[in-house]
Design an enzyme around this catalytic site. Structure first.
Site, PDB file in Angstrom:
ATOM      1  N   TYR A 156     -12.901 -47.353  20.547  1.00 17.96           N
ATOM      2  CA  TYR A 156     -13.905 -47.155  19.495  1.00 17.96           C
ATOM      3  C   TYR A 156     -14.113 -48.477  18.767  1.00 17.96           C
ATOM      4  O   TYR A 156     -13.170 -49.094  18.286  1.00 17.96           O
ATOM      5  CB  TYR A 156     -13.426 -46.092  18.499  1.00 17.96           C
ATOM      6  CG  TYR A 156     -14.465 -45.794  17.437  1.00 17.96           C
ATOM      7  CD1 TYR A 156     -15.635 -45.118  17.768  1.00 17.96           C
ATOM      8  CD2 TYR A 156     -14.299 -46.205  16.125  1.00 17.96           C
ATOM      9  CE1 TYR A 156     -16.612 -44.857  16.820  1.00 17.96           C
ATOM     10  CE2 TYR A 156     -15.268 -45.944  15.155  1.00 17.96           C
ATOM     11  CZ  TYR A 156     -16.426 -45.277  15.515  1.00 17.96           C
ATOM     12  OH  TYR A 156     -17.395 -45.012  14.581  1.00 17.96           O
ATOM     13  N   ASP A 258     -11.408 -57.038  18.308  1.00 15.58           N
ATOM     14  CA  ASP A 258     -11.753 -56.129  17.226  1.00 15.58           C
ATOM     15  C   ASP A 258     -10.470 -55.881  16.440  1.00 15.58           C
ATOM     16  O   ASP A 258      -9.576 -55.170  16.906  1.00 15.58           O
ATOM     17  CB  ASP A 258     -12.308 -54.832  17.805  1.00 15.58           C
ATOM     18  CG  ASP A 258     -12.674 -53.819  16.717  1.00 15.58           C
ATOM     19  OD1 ASP A 258     -12.248 -54.006  15.554  1.00 15.58           O
ATOM     20  OD2 ASP A 258     -13.378 -52.848  17.027  1.00 15.58           O
ATOM     21  N   LYS A 285     -12.602 -52.505   7.251  1.00 22.71           N
ATOM     22  CA  LYS A 285     -11.650 -51.576   6.622  1.00 22.71           C
ATOM     23  C   LYS A 285     -10.865 -52.217   5.464  1.00 22.71           C
ATOM     24  O   LYS A 285     -11.399 -52.449   4.422  1.00 22.71           O
ATOM     25  CB  LYS A 285     -10.725 -50.987   7.679  1.00 22.71           C
ATOM     26  CG  LYS A 285     -11.522 -50.128   8.680  1.00 22.71           C
ATOM     27  CD  LYS A 285     -10.687 -49.092   9.341  1.00 22.71           C
ATOM     28  CE  LYS A 285     -11.435 -48.434  10.489  1.00 22.71           C
ATOM     29  NZ  LYS A 285     -11.859 -47.086  10.273  1.00 22.71           N
TER      30      LYS A 285
END
Ligand SMILES: Cc1ncc(COP(=O)(O)O)c(C=O)c1O
Length: 450
Positions: A156, A258, A285
Protein backbone atom coordinates in the site's frame (compact mmCIF):
# COMPACT_ATOMS: atom_id res chain seq x y z
CA UNK A 1 -1.27 4.41 35.80
CA UNK A 2 -3.83 1.73 35.06
CA UNK A 3 -3.06 -1.78 36.29
CA UNK A 4 -4.32 -4.98 34.72
CA UNK A 5 -7.16 -5.34 37.21
CA UNK A 6 -8.42 -1.84 36.65
CA UNK A 7 -7.87 -1.81 32.92
CA UNK A 8 -10.37 0.26 30.94
CA UNK A 9 -13.36 -1.82 30.00
CA UNK A 10 -16.51 -0.66 28.25
CA UNK A 11 -18.65 -2.30 30.90
CA UNK A 12 -16.86 -0.45 33.67
CA UNK A 13 -16.54 2.96 32.09
CA UNK A 14 -19.57 3.37 29.87
CA UNK A 15 -23.29 3.18 30.44
CA UNK A 16 -23.24 0.02 28.32
CA UNK A 17 -24.90 1.57 25.28
CA UNK A 18 -23.59 3.13 22.11
CA UNK A 19 -26.79 5.01 21.27
CA UNK A 20 -24.98 8.30 20.71
CA UNK A 21 -22.65 6.83 18.10
CA UNK A 22 -25.47 4.85 16.46
CA UNK A 23 -27.54 8.04 16.08
CA UNK A 24 -24.61 9.99 14.65
CA UNK A 25 -23.90 7.25 12.15
CA UNK A 26 -27.51 7.27 10.98
CA UNK A 27 -27.14 10.96 10.20
CA UNK A 28 -23.75 10.36 8.58
CA UNK A 29 -25.17 7.71 6.24
CA UNK A 30 -27.57 10.28 4.81
CA UNK A 31 -24.78 12.64 3.73
CA UNK A 32 -21.67 10.51 3.06
CA UNK A 33 -21.29 7.27 1.08
CA UNK A 34 -20.80 4.62 3.76
CA UNK A 35 -21.32 7.36 6.34
CA UNK A 36 -17.68 8.44 6.38
CA UNK A 37 -14.79 9.98 4.47
CA UNK A 38 -12.34 7.35 5.60
CA UNK A 39 -13.05 3.60 5.43
CA UNK A 40 -10.67 2.63 8.22
CA UNK A 41 -12.91 4.15 10.92
CA UNK A 42 -15.78 1.77 10.11
CA UNK A 43 -16.93 -0.87 12.56
CA UNK A 44 -20.08 -2.98 12.60
CA UNK A 45 -22.84 -2.16 13.29
CA UNK A 46 -21.58 1.43 13.36
CA UNK A 47 -18.37 3.31 14.07
CA UNK A 48 -17.79 4.80 17.50
CA UNK A 49 -17.34 8.55 17.67
CA UNK A 50 -14.43 10.01 19.57
CA UNK A 51 -14.71 12.57 22.35
CA UNK A 52 -11.01 13.16 23.05
CA UNK A 53 -7.56 11.64 23.11
CA UNK A 54 -4.89 12.07 25.75
CA UNK A 55 -1.45 10.44 25.52
CA UNK A 56 -2.05 6.80 24.64
CA UNK A 57 -5.73 6.79 25.63
CA UNK A 58 -8.81 7.68 23.58
CA UNK A 59 -12.27 8.24 25.04
CA UNK A 60 -15.38 7.89 22.89
CA UNK A 61 -18.60 9.91 23.22
CA UNK A 62 -20.11 7.13 25.31
CA UNK A 63 -17.32 7.66 27.86
CA UNK A 64 -15.42 4.46 27.12
CA UNK A 65 -11.66 4.75 27.29
CA UNK A 66 -9.31 2.56 25.27
CA UNK A 67 -5.54 2.26 24.88
CA UNK A 68 -4.69 3.42 21.38
CA UNK A 69 -2.36 0.99 19.59
CA UNK A 70 -3.60 2.27 16.21
CA UNK A 71 -2.36 5.85 16.68
CA UNK A 72 -4.28 7.05 13.65
CA UNK A 73 -2.76 4.41 11.37
CA UNK A 74 0.75 4.76 12.79
CA UNK A 75 0.83 8.54 12.45
CA UNK A 76 0.92 9.72 16.09
CA UNK A 77 4.37 8.93 17.39
CA UNK A 78 3.79 10.70 20.73
CA UNK A 79 0.11 9.76 21.11
CA UNK A 80 -2.66 12.34 21.42
CA UNK A 81 -2.48 15.99 22.38
CA UNK A 82 1.24 16.00 23.20
CA UNK A 83 1.51 19.13 25.41
CA UNK A 84 4.49 20.77 23.63
CA UNK A 85 2.87 20.23 20.23
CA UNK A 86 -0.45 21.60 21.50
CA UNK A 87 1.25 24.71 22.90
CA UNK A 88 3.27 25.44 19.77
CA UNK A 89 0.36 24.82 17.40
CA UNK A 90 -1.91 26.92 19.62
CA UNK A 91 0.52 29.82 19.38
CA UNK A 92 0.77 29.44 15.60
CA UNK A 93 -3.05 29.25 15.26
CA UNK A 94 -3.24 32.72 16.79
CA UNK A 95 -0.88 33.99 14.12
CA UNK A 96 -2.58 32.39 11.13
CA UNK A 97 -2.72 29.00 9.51
CA UNK A 98 -1.91 29.45 5.81
CA UNK A 99 -0.20 32.20 3.86
CA UNK A 100 0.92 32.93 0.33
CA UNK A 101 4.27 33.86 1.88
CA UNK A 102 7.13 31.72 3.04
CA UNK A 103 7.49 30.83 6.75
CA UNK A 104 10.59 30.39 8.88
CA UNK A 105 9.22 27.20 10.39
CA UNK A 106 9.26 25.49 6.98
CA UNK A 107 12.99 26.25 6.70
CA UNK A 108 13.66 25.02 10.24
CA UNK A 109 11.72 21.83 9.65
CA UNK A 110 13.45 21.20 6.31
CA UNK A 111 16.83 21.68 8.04
CA UNK A 112 15.84 19.31 10.83
CA UNK A 113 14.62 16.58 8.45
CA UNK A 114 17.68 16.84 6.19
CA UNK A 115 19.82 16.59 9.33
CA UNK A 116 18.28 13.22 10.22
CA UNK A 117 19.61 11.34 7.20
CA UNK A 118 22.54 12.28 4.92
CA UNK A 119 20.57 10.84 1.98
CA UNK A 120 17.99 13.61 2.43
CA UNK A 121 20.03 16.20 0.55
CA UNK A 122 16.96 18.25 -0.36
CA UNK A 123 13.34 18.04 0.77
CA UNK A 124 9.89 19.35 -0.22
CA UNK A 125 6.69 19.14 1.79
CA UNK A 126 3.21 18.10 0.66
CA UNK A 127 -0.01 17.20 2.48
CA UNK A 128 -0.21 13.41 2.60
CA UNK A 129 1.70 10.21 2.08
CA UNK A 130 -0.28 9.61 -1.13
CA UNK A 131 0.94 12.93 -2.47
CA UNK A 132 4.53 12.24 -1.37
CA UNK A 133 4.60 8.90 -3.21
CA UNK A 134 2.97 10.49 -6.25
CA UNK A 135 5.58 13.25 -6.28
CA UNK A 136 8.41 10.66 -6.01
CA UNK A 137 7.04 8.76 -9.00
CA UNK A 138 6.55 11.91 -11.06
CA UNK A 139 10.01 13.20 -10.12
CA UNK A 140 11.49 9.83 -11.17
CA UNK A 141 9.74 10.05 -14.52
CA UNK A 142 10.84 13.66 -15.00
CA UNK A 143 14.45 12.80 -14.13
CA UNK A 144 14.75 9.67 -16.28
CA UNK A 145 12.35 10.58 -19.10
CA UNK A 146 10.76 7.11 -18.73
CA UNK A 147 7.18 6.32 -17.78
CA UNK A 148 6.96 2.87 -16.15
CA UNK A 149 7.28 2.22 -12.44
CA UNK A 150 7.81 -1.06 -10.57
CA UNK A 151 6.22 -1.82 -7.23
CA UNK A 152 5.84 -4.73 -4.85
CA UNK A 153 2.72 -6.90 -5.01
CA UNK A 154 0.23 -6.04 -2.26
CA UNK A 155 2.13 -3.00 -0.97
CA UNK A 156 0.00 0.00 0.00
CA UNK A 157 1.39 3.38 -1.04
CA UNK A 158 -1.76 5.52 -0.99
CA UNK A 159 -4.31 6.06 -3.72
CA UNK A 160 -2.39 7.49 -6.71
CA UNK A 161 -3.45 5.31 -9.67
CA UNK A 162 0.04 3.99 -10.38
CA UNK A 163 1.00 3.42 -6.76
CA UNK A 164 -2.16 1.50 -5.86
CA UNK A 165 -1.93 -1.19 -8.55
CA UNK A 166 -2.04 -4.76 -7.16
CA UNK A 167 -2.61 -3.54 -3.64
CA UNK A 168 -5.82 -5.57 -3.29
CA UNK A 169 -4.84 -8.50 -5.56
CA UNK A 170 -6.54 -11.78 -4.66
CA UNK A 171 -5.84 -15.44 -5.47
CA UNK A 172 -8.40 -15.26 -8.29
CA UNK A 173 -6.64 -12.41 -10.13
CA UNK A 174 -3.05 -12.15 -8.88
CA UNK A 175 -1.72 -14.48 -11.58
CA UNK A 176 1.44 -16.52 -11.66
CA UNK A 177 4.02 -16.06 -8.90
CA UNK A 178 6.70 -15.81 -11.61
CA UNK A 179 4.85 -12.89 -13.21
CA UNK A 180 2.33 -11.23 -10.84
CA UNK A 181 -0.54 -9.47 -12.63
CA UNK A 182 -1.09 -5.71 -12.62
CA UNK A 183 -4.43 -5.70 -10.79
CA UNK A 184 -6.45 -2.46 -10.66
CA UNK A 185 -7.98 -1.30 -7.38
CA UNK A 186 -10.66 1.03 -8.75
CA UNK A 187 -13.05 0.24 -11.57
CA UNK A 188 -12.22 2.19 -14.70
CA UNK A 189 -8.47 2.38 -14.03
CA UNK A 190 -7.01 3.20 -17.45
CA UNK A 191 -5.50 0.09 -19.10
CA UNK A 192 -2.42 2.19 -19.88
CA UNK A 193 -1.88 2.59 -16.12
CA UNK A 194 -1.88 -1.17 -15.70
CA UNK A 195 0.64 -1.48 -18.53
CA UNK A 196 2.88 1.13 -16.94
CA UNK A 197 3.10 -0.62 -13.57
CA UNK A 198 5.40 -3.61 -13.24
CA UNK A 199 4.56 -5.77 -10.23
CA UNK A 200 7.37 -7.62 -8.45
CA UNK A 201 7.19 -10.10 -5.55
CA UNK A 202 8.52 -9.11 -2.11
CA UNK A 203 11.70 -10.67 -0.77
CA UNK A 204 12.08 -12.94 -3.81
CA UNK A 205 15.20 -11.55 -5.42
CA UNK A 206 15.50 -13.91 -8.33
CA UNK A 207 11.93 -13.47 -9.54
CA UNK A 208 11.92 -9.72 -8.92
CA UNK A 209 15.11 -9.16 -10.92
CA UNK A 210 13.91 -11.42 -13.77
CA UNK A 211 10.74 -9.31 -14.06
CA UNK A 212 12.65 -6.01 -13.85
CA UNK A 213 15.03 -7.18 -16.58
CA UNK A 214 12.10 -7.40 -19.00
CA UNK A 215 11.33 -3.69 -18.57
CA UNK A 216 14.79 -2.31 -17.91
CA UNK A 217 14.82 0.49 -20.50
CA UNK A 218 11.32 1.72 -19.73
CA UNK A 219 11.43 1.94 -15.96
CA UNK A 220 11.70 5.28 -14.17
CA UNK A 221 11.88 3.79 -10.68
CA UNK A 222 11.40 0.84 -8.37
CA UNK A 223 9.19 1.74 -5.41
CA UNK A 224 9.71 -0.28 -2.24
CA UNK A 225 8.64 -0.15 1.39
CA UNK A 226 11.29 -1.84 3.52
CA UNK A 227 8.73 -3.28 5.95
CA UNK A 228 5.52 -3.09 3.98
CA UNK A 229 2.53 -3.22 6.30
CA UNK A 230 -0.03 -4.85 3.98
CA UNK A 231 2.59 -7.24 2.64
CA UNK A 232 2.84 -8.69 6.15
CA UNK A 233 4.98 -6.24 8.11
CA UNK A 234 8.09 -8.33 7.49
CA UNK A 235 11.44 -6.69 6.97
CA UNK A 236 12.85 -6.62 3.46
CA UNK A 237 15.81 -9.01 3.33
CA UNK A 238 19.25 -7.43 3.02
CA UNK A 239 19.98 -9.47 -0.07
CA UNK A 240 16.71 -8.30 -1.73
CA UNK A 241 17.33 -4.62 -0.97
CA UNK A 242 20.97 -4.79 -2.06
CA UNK A 243 19.96 -6.50 -5.30
CA UNK A 244 17.31 -3.84 -6.04
CA UNK A 245 19.86 -1.10 -5.35
CA UNK A 246 22.48 -2.66 -7.60
CA UNK A 247 20.01 -3.44 -10.39
CA UNK A 248 18.54 0.09 -10.37
CA UNK A 249 22.03 1.63 -10.43
CA UNK A 250 23.13 -0.63 -13.27
CA UNK A 251 20.10 0.34 -15.37
CA UNK A 252 19.76 4.06 -14.68
CA UNK A 253 16.52 3.43 -12.76
CA UNK A 254 15.80 5.25 -9.50
CA UNK A 255 15.20 3.48 -6.20
CA UNK A 256 12.36 5.08 -4.23
CA UNK A 257 11.70 4.10 -0.62
CA UNK A 258 8.26 4.63 0.85
CA UNK A 259 9.03 5.50 4.49
CA UNK A 260 5.59 6.94 5.21
CA UNK A 261 5.30 4.42 8.05
CA UNK A 262 8.79 3.00 8.46
CA UNK A 263 10.53 6.31 9.14
CA UNK A 264 9.61 5.71 12.80
CA UNK A 265 11.84 2.60 12.89
CA UNK A 266 15.10 4.49 13.41
CA UNK A 267 16.23 8.12 13.71
CA UNK A 268 16.80 8.40 9.94
CA UNK A 269 14.30 5.81 8.68
CA UNK A 270 14.34 2.06 8.05
CA UNK A 271 16.72 2.59 5.10
CA UNK A 272 19.56 3.38 7.51
CA UNK A 273 19.51 -0.29 8.57
CA UNK A 274 20.70 -1.27 5.09
CA UNK A 275 23.99 -0.52 3.36
CA UNK A 276 22.19 1.42 0.62
CA UNK A 277 20.94 4.94 -0.03
CA UNK A 278 17.71 5.28 -1.99
CA UNK A 279 17.50 8.04 -4.58
CA UNK A 280 14.23 9.38 -3.23
CA UNK A 281 12.22 8.82 -0.07
CA UNK A 282 8.52 9.44 0.53
CA UNK A 283 7.51 10.38 4.07
CA UNK A 284 4.27 11.31 5.82
CA UNK A 285 2.23 10.33 8.88
CA UNK A 286 4.32 10.98 12.03
CA UNK A 287 6.28 13.88 10.57
CA UNK A 288 3.10 15.99 10.67
CA UNK A 289 2.77 15.67 14.45
CA UNK A 290 -0.93 14.85 14.03
CA UNK A 291 -1.59 17.18 11.09
CA UNK A 292 -1.78 16.37 7.35
CA UNK A 293 1.67 16.13 5.83
CA UNK A 294 3.94 14.40 3.38
CA UNK A 295 7.51 14.95 2.22
CA UNK A 296 9.78 13.96 -0.64
CA UNK A 297 13.50 13.90 0.09
CA UNK A 298 16.59 12.64 -1.63
CA UNK A 299 19.40 13.30 -4.05
CA UNK A 300 19.79 17.00 -4.79
CA UNK A 301 20.22 16.48 -8.54
CA UNK A 302 16.95 14.54 -8.75
CA UNK A 303 15.04 16.93 -6.48
CA UNK A 304 16.17 19.63 -8.91
CA UNK A 305 13.41 18.52 -11.34
CA UNK A 306 11.02 20.37 -9.02
CA UNK A 307 13.07 23.56 -9.01
CA UNK A 308 10.74 26.29 -10.29
CA UNK A 309 13.76 28.50 -11.06
CA UNK A 310 15.24 26.01 -13.51
CA UNK A 311 14.74 26.34 -17.26
CA UNK A 312 12.81 24.31 -18.24
CA UNK A 313 11.02 23.08 -15.09
CA UNK A 314 10.81 19.33 -15.61
CA UNK A 315 8.20 18.66 -12.92
CA UNK A 316 6.22 21.72 -11.83
CA UNK A 317 5.16 20.95 -8.28
CA UNK A 318 3.01 22.94 -5.88
CA UNK A 319 0.08 22.71 -3.43
CA UNK A 320 -2.17 25.25 -1.70
CA UNK A 321 -1.60 23.84 1.78
CA UNK A 322 1.91 22.43 1.25
CA UNK A 323 4.24 23.41 4.12
CA UNK A 324 1.45 25.26 5.94
CA UNK A 325 2.78 26.55 9.26
CA UNK A 326 0.48 24.36 11.39
CA UNK A 327 1.79 21.07 9.95
CA UNK A 328 5.35 22.45 9.93
CA UNK A 329 5.17 23.57 13.57
CA UNK A 330 3.62 20.33 14.82
CA UNK A 331 6.06 18.32 12.71
CA UNK A 332 9.14 20.18 13.90
CA UNK A 333 8.29 19.82 17.61
CA UNK A 334 7.28 16.18 17.15
CA UNK A 335 10.41 15.18 15.30
CA UNK A 336 12.71 17.06 17.69
CA UNK A 337 11.10 15.11 20.52
CA UNK A 338 11.58 11.86 18.59
CA UNK A 339 15.32 11.89 19.19
CA UNK A 340 17.64 8.89 19.28
CA UNK A 341 16.84 8.03 22.90
CA UNK A 342 13.07 8.25 22.25
CA UNK A 343 13.49 5.95 19.24
CA UNK A 344 15.49 3.46 21.31
CA UNK A 345 13.05 3.47 24.19
CA UNK A 346 10.02 2.99 21.93
CA UNK A 347 11.67 0.19 19.95
CA UNK A 348 12.59 -1.60 23.20
CA UNK A 349 9.01 -1.31 24.43
CA UNK A 350 7.66 -2.68 21.15
CA UNK A 351 10.12 -5.56 21.17
CA UNK A 352 8.75 -6.40 24.60
CA UNK A 353 5.19 -6.20 23.21
CA UNK A 354 6.03 -8.60 20.36
CA UNK A 355 7.68 -10.97 22.85
CA UNK A 356 4.74 -10.86 25.27
CA UNK A 357 2.19 -11.51 22.50
CA UNK A 358 4.28 -14.44 21.27
CA UNK A 359 4.25 -15.82 24.81
CA UNK A 360 0.47 -15.42 24.92
CA UNK A 361 0.18 -17.36 21.63
CA UNK A 362 2.28 -20.19 23.09
CA UNK A 363 0.35 -20.29 26.35
CA UNK A 364 -3.00 -20.36 24.54
CA UNK A 365 -1.67 -22.90 22.01
CA UNK A 366 -3.14 -21.28 18.90
CA UNK A 367 -1.62 -21.26 15.40
CA UNK A 368 -0.67 -17.58 15.26
CA UNK A 369 2.47 -15.47 15.01
CA UNK A 370 3.73 -11.91 15.27
CA UNK A 371 5.79 -9.98 12.74
CA UNK A 372 7.14 -6.44 12.77
CA UNK A 373 10.11 -4.39 13.78
CA UNK A 374 10.90 -0.97 15.20
CA UNK A 375 7.76 0.30 16.93
CA UNK A 376 5.27 -1.86 15.01
CA UNK A 377 3.83 -5.35 15.30
CA UNK A 378 1.35 -7.36 13.27
CA UNK A 379 -0.59 -10.47 14.26
CA UNK A 380 -1.20 -13.28 11.80
CA UNK A 381 -3.52 -16.18 12.45
CA UNK A 382 -0.91 -18.45 10.86
CA UNK A 383 1.63 -20.69 12.57
CA UNK A 384 4.58 -19.34 10.56
CA UNK A 385 5.52 -15.74 9.78
CA UNK A 386 4.73 -14.90 6.14
CA UNK A 387 7.40 -13.78 3.66
CA UNK A 388 5.28 -11.90 1.16
CA UNK A 389 1.80 -10.72 0.25
CA UNK A 390 0.60 -14.11 -0.95
CA UNK A 391 1.71 -15.81 2.27
CA UNK A 392 0.12 -13.01 4.30
CA UNK A 393 -3.23 -13.16 2.51
CA UNK A 394 -5.70 -14.46 5.12
CA UNK A 395 -7.91 -17.47 4.42
CA UNK A 396 -11.59 -17.14 5.39
CA UNK A 397 -10.87 -19.05 8.61
CA UNK A 398 -7.87 -16.87 9.47
CA UNK A 399 -9.90 -13.72 8.79
CA UNK A 400 -12.68 -15.00 11.04
CA UNK A 401 -10.22 -15.69 13.86
CA UNK A 402 -8.60 -12.28 13.49
CA UNK A 403 -12.01 -10.63 13.72
CA UNK A 404 -12.72 -12.49 16.98
CA UNK A 405 -9.40 -11.27 18.35
CA UNK A 406 -9.83 -7.64 17.24
CA UNK A 407 -13.40 -7.48 18.57
CA UNK A 408 -12.27 -8.98 21.86
CA UNK A 409 -9.44 -6.44 22.08
CA UNK A 410 -11.73 -3.51 21.26
CA UNK A 411 -14.37 -4.62 23.76
CA UNK A 412 -11.64 -4.87 26.38
CA UNK A 413 -10.10 -1.49 25.92
CA UNK A 414 -7.48 -2.03 23.19
CA UNK A 415 -7.62 -0.33 19.80
CA UNK A 416 -5.56 -1.99 17.06
CA UNK A 417 -5.28 -1.38 13.31
CA UNK A 418 -7.81 -3.53 11.43
CA UNK A 419 -5.08 -5.73 9.91
CA UNK A 420 -4.17 -6.86 13.44
CA UNK A 421 -1.30 -4.43 13.65
CA UNK A 422 -0.15 -2.08 16.36
CA UNK A 423 1.95 1.08 16.16
CA UNK A 424 3.18 2.19 19.54
CA UNK A 425 3.58 5.76 20.78
CA UNK A 426 6.14 7.24 23.14
CA UNK A 427 3.25 7.98 25.53
CA UNK A 428 3.13 4.26 26.36
CA UNK A 429 4.79 2.44 29.21
CA UNK A 430 5.16 -1.17 30.29
CA UNK A 431 1.77 -0.87 31.96
CA UNK A 432 0.03 -0.66 28.59
CA UNK A 433 2.10 -3.59 27.31
CA UNK A 434 1.01 -5.69 30.32
CA UNK A 435 -2.62 -4.90 29.56
CA UNK A 436 -2.15 -5.68 25.87
CA UNK A 437 -0.53 -9.05 26.63
CA UNK A 438 -3.28 -9.99 29.08
CA UNK A 439 -6.11 -9.03 26.69
CA UNK A 440 -4.39 -10.86 23.81
CA UNK A 441 -4.05 -14.02 25.91
CA UNK A 442 -7.78 -13.93 26.68
CA UNK A 443 -8.48 -13.30 22.99
CA UNK A 444 -6.34 -16.22 21.82
CA UNK A 445 -8.08 -18.48 24.36
CA UNK A 446 -11.43 -17.33 23.00
CA UNK A 447 -10.29 -18.27 19.48
CA UNK A 448 -9.21 -21.68 20.69
CA UNK A 449 -12.60 -22.28 22.27
CA UNK A 450 -14.41 -21.03 19.17
C1 LIG B 1 3.35 2.93 3.41
C2 LIG B 1 2.32 3.98 3.09
N1 LIG B 1 2.52 4.82 2.07
C3 LIG B 1 1.65 5.79 1.75
C4 LIG B 1 0.49 5.94 2.47
C5 LIG B 1 -0.48 7.02 2.11
O1 LIG B 1 -0.46 8.01 3.09
P1 LIG B 1 -1.72 8.99 3.29
O2 LIG B 1 -2.82 8.16 3.89
O3 LIG B 1 -1.21 10.06 4.19
O4 LIG B 1 -2.10 9.49 1.95
C6 LIG B 1 0.23 5.09 3.55
C7 LIG B 1 -1.00 5.21 4.34
O5 LIG B 1 -1.38 4.39 5.13
C8 LIG B 1 1.16 4.07 3.86
O6 LIG B 1 0.96 3.23 4.87
Amino acid sequence: MTSINERPSPAATANGTTHGSAALYERALKVMPGGCSRNTILRKPHPLYVEYGEGCYVTDIEGTRRIDFANNMASLIHGHAQPEVVAAVGAQLQKGTAFMMATEVEVKFAEHMCGRNPGFEKIRFVNSGTEAVMACLKASRAFTGRSKIAKVEGAYHGIYDYAEISQTAKPGNWGDAEQPSSVPVSRGTPPATLDDVVVIPYNDTERAIAILDEHADQLACVLVDLMAHRVGLVKARDEYVNALRKWTQDHGVLLVCDEVITLRATYGGAQTKYPITPDLTAMGKMIGGGFPVGAIAGRADIMEVMNPLAEPVLFPHSGTFSANPISMTAGLITMRLYDQSAVNRLNRLTKMARHRITEAIEIAGVPACVTGGGSMFRLHMKPEPPNNYRDTFASADEARKLKILLDHAFDNGIMLINTGSGALSTAMTETEIDILAQVMLEGFRKIKQA
